[in-house]
Write an enzyme that holds these catalytic residues in place. Structure first.
Site, PDB file in Angstrom:
ATOM      1  N   GLU A 120     -15.892 -67.782  20.609  1.00 46.75           N
ATOM      2  CA  GLU A 120     -15.625 -67.643  22.046  1.00 46.75           C
ATOM      3  C   GLU A 120     -16.875 -67.876  22.889  1.00 46.75           C
ATOM      4  OE1 GLU A 120     -14.589 -65.657  19.670  1.00 46.75           O
ATOM      5  OE2 GLU A 120     -12.627 -64.788  20.065  1.00 46.75           O
ATOM      6  N   TRP A 176     -20.440 -42.456  12.824  1.00 48.94           N
ATOM      7  CA  TRP A 176     -20.212 -43.839  12.410  1.00 48.94           C
ATOM      8  C   TRP A 176     -21.240 -44.278  11.380  1.00 48.94           C
ATOM      9  CZ3 TRP A 176     -18.684 -47.397  17.105  1.00 48.94           C
ATOM     10  CH2 TRP A 176     -17.496 -46.893  17.661  1.00 48.94           C
ATOM     11  N   LYS A 193     -15.789 -44.696   9.968  1.00 44.59           N
ATOM     12  CA  LYS A 193     -15.791 -43.494  10.802  1.00 44.59           C
ATOM     13  C   LYS A 193     -15.648 -42.273   9.905  1.00 44.59           C
ATOM     14  CE  LYS A 193     -14.077 -46.167  14.618  1.00 44.59           C
ATOM     15  NZ  LYS A 193     -13.298 -47.337  14.241  1.00 44.59           N
ATOM     16  N   THR A 220     -10.235 -69.539  16.669  1.00 42.48           N
ATOM     17  CA  THR A 220     -10.881 -68.417  15.985  1.00 42.48           C
ATOM     18  C   THR A 220     -10.168 -68.218  14.652  1.00 42.48           C
ATOM     19  OG1 THR A 220      -9.361 -66.835  16.959  1.00 42.48           O
ATOM     20  CG2 THR A 220     -11.395 -67.246  18.160  1.00 42.48           C
TER      21      THR A 220
END
Ligand code: ADP
Length: 543
Positions: free
Chosen positions: A331, A444, A439, A186
């Site tokens: 993943e 949000w 935030k 990754t």
């Protein structure tokens, strides 16, 4: 009672053998790093993959040992995909866009034994080879006579000499299908990179799924151009799925600029191309400047980061090309969802269809997903409730390589780090990465939503929305804009563009203009870097 079907493992070698036997004359075309075009067939590739396997035997590379690549998309890389994994070794695709220190760290962590590299990466290899302590053999992906005499790299051999000395006859081992096949790290935006270790079984199942009509819909009638690099989650599985279906493969090498990609699409009759949004920005710019049209391209798979709706529109309305918006992760091998309409949506007016087509799409069979609230309670699929996205399935990791980072699963589910909604028809929409979400006063704001609007502005080439600290609201959005060449948008002009498009409190507090937005090794905007750069930025309202 067990069924009475043959117990035959799902092995990567079976893909290339199948292609050899059933699609032996189907072409594989590569733009080489040398600049010329190379052509051969699946039959040629299969023979040379067997040579790779024999060459590894001759060098006594053990089963399970890692053979690394630092290479663009091309036929030799394709041969290594099958020769290395098919013979029981693990193909480790290193990302050459990483900094030399990162390459060294990853190669040592993976304990690579052999490292094969394109000649364009010779300077990088010269800088790292002495520090890659486990590598015993360095292979330059070139002809013997192209090997530099003065490379300074001990025991450097050319790929052609290496496999040329080996036979093209080889019996692929009947491995356990759960055997490790390939390794991809990754990008490691937080902490050290971690390895996703794919198996033969996960890779073959993923290839089946990728080829499905509601995924990439691959067939022997396609000509496929993976612009997404083979070091970026195995080019999203396209080399395997192409071998499985006998699709013509077209490899772009390192020439990923709009003009080169366009020429290849036209000259090779490409029907399907796959890549991240930033690559398509270059292609669309070239198309607009040159007044060019596509004569064969039908669809593009776009993923890796959110595809702006403006891009989906342009492809469809101006060029008649369908965008298949896809979402996934390293993943996840990487495919999780692909956006294709359902039958009942075909009768909807184009505007309505577009509301669905901009989403990241539906899960492919094999991927199970759910969204949960902060307490882990599952949220409804109503297109409204937004929560942490969790996934599970046979091509999703159970653990990172060498157990790095501990157990990543939560009750058997892999937390993606993404925040999403899922509608009643199962269409996923990524609101944000949880670390990118802004935030503001307990509410949000989706950075992706704010960027998507900016990207529809005629003077915006690229836009990133990041959080900056705010004394009253905790965080407020700052929009970082890279203008299109020759345009000079101003702050007020960009902010006006948000009127009526989002609620007032979601409009960015400020706009800054930059010459370039930093991109990571897989072509994604590096918002972490931008957050650092603008950490002390004083917002007008707060100043
Ligand atoms: P990959 O190497 O496949 O890009 P990474 O593991 O580097 O995978 O990054 C995966 C992340 O990229 C996802 O968790 C998500 O945040 C983002 N991503 C991938 N595809 C999309 C998409 N279509 N829309 C929004 N975000 C996406």
């Amino acid at each position: 009672m067990l069924g009475l079907m043959q117990d035959q493992g799902l092995l990567i070698s079976s893909l290339i053998e199948f292609a050899d036997r059933n699609h032996g004359d189907a072409p594989i075309v590569s733009r080489r790093v040398e600049g010329d075009i190379h052509r051969y067939t699946y039959r040629d590739a299969a023979g040379r993959a067997r040579r790779v396997a024999n060459a590894l035997d001759a060098d006594a590379i053990e089963q399970g040992e890692r053979v690394a690549t630092l290479a663009w998309n091309g036929y030799r890389h394709f041969e290594l995909y099958f020769g290395v994994s098919g013979s029981g070794r693990v193909l480790h695709t290193l990302n050459p866009r990483l900094a030399p220190d990162q390459v060294v760290w990853i190669a040592n962590h993976a304990e690579d034994r052999v490292l094969c590299f394109d000649m364009s990466f010779l300077p990088l290899v010269k800088a790292v080879w002495q520090r890659c302590t486990t590598v015993r053999k360095w292979v330059a992906l070139c002809e013997a006579d192209a090997l530099p005499a003065d490379s300074g790299i001990d025991g450097l051999v050319s790929y052609e000499a290496w496999i040329g000395a080996a036979s093209d006859r080889y019996t692929w081992p009947a491995l356990d299908e759960r055997t490790a096949a390939s390794l991809c790290y990754t990008s490691g935006t937080t902490g050290n990179p971690k390895g996703a270790l794919y198996s033969h079984r996960s890779t073959v199942l993923h290839a089946f799924a990728a080829a499905l009509p509601d995924a990439m819909s691959l067939s022997a009638r396609d000509s496929v151009l993976p612009v997404v690099p083979m070091f970026h989650v195995n080019a999203w599985g396209t080399p395997y799925a192409a071998a499985m279906t006998g699709a013509k493969l077209v490899f772009p090498g390192g020439a990923l600029d709009g003009k080169s990609v366009y020429e290849l699409i036209e000259s090779e009759g490409v029907t399907l191309a796959a890549g991240v949004p930033t690559v398509w920005l270059g292609l669309l710019n070239h198309m607009a400047q040159a007044g060019a049209r596509f004569s064969t391209l039908q669809r593009t798979v776009i993923g890796g980061s959110a595809c702006p709706p403006a891009m989906i529109h342009t492809f469809k309305e101006q060029y008649g090309v369908a965008v298949l918006h896809a979402w996934g992760m390293t993943e996840m091998s990487p495919l999780g969802t692909v956006c294709n309409l359902k039958g009942k949506q075909l009768a909807l007016p184009p505007d309505e269809q577009m509301k669905t087509l901009v989403k990241q799409g539906r899960a492919i069979y094999g991927v199970d997903m759910k969204i949960v609230d902060p307490e882990g309670r599952e949220l409804p699929w109503d297109g409204q409730a937004s929560g942490d996205l969790l996934v599970k399935g046979p091509w999703i990791i159970s653990s990172y390589f060498k157990g790095e980072g501990g157990d990543p699963l939560r009750d058997g589910w892999f937390p993606t780090g993404d925040v999403a909604t899922i509608d009643a028809d199962g269409f996923l929409q990524i609101t944000d990465r949880s670390k990118d979400v802004i935030k503001s006063g307990g509410e949000w704001i989706s950075s992706i939503d704010i960027e998507n609007i900016a990207m529809a502005h005629p003077a915006v080439a690229m836009a990133a929305c990041i959080a900056v600290p705010h004394p009253k609201w905790d965080e407020r959005p700052l929009l970082v804009v890279m203008p299109k060449p020759g345009t000079h948008p101003d702050r007020a002009d960009i902010l006006r563009f948000y009127e009526g498009r989002v609620a007032k409190w979601q409009v960015p507090d400020d706009v800054v203009f930059v010459d370039a937005i930093p991109l990571g090794a897989t072509g994604k905007m590096q918002k972490m870097k931008l957050r650092e750069q603008f950490r002390d930025h004083v917002l007008p309202a707060a100043g």
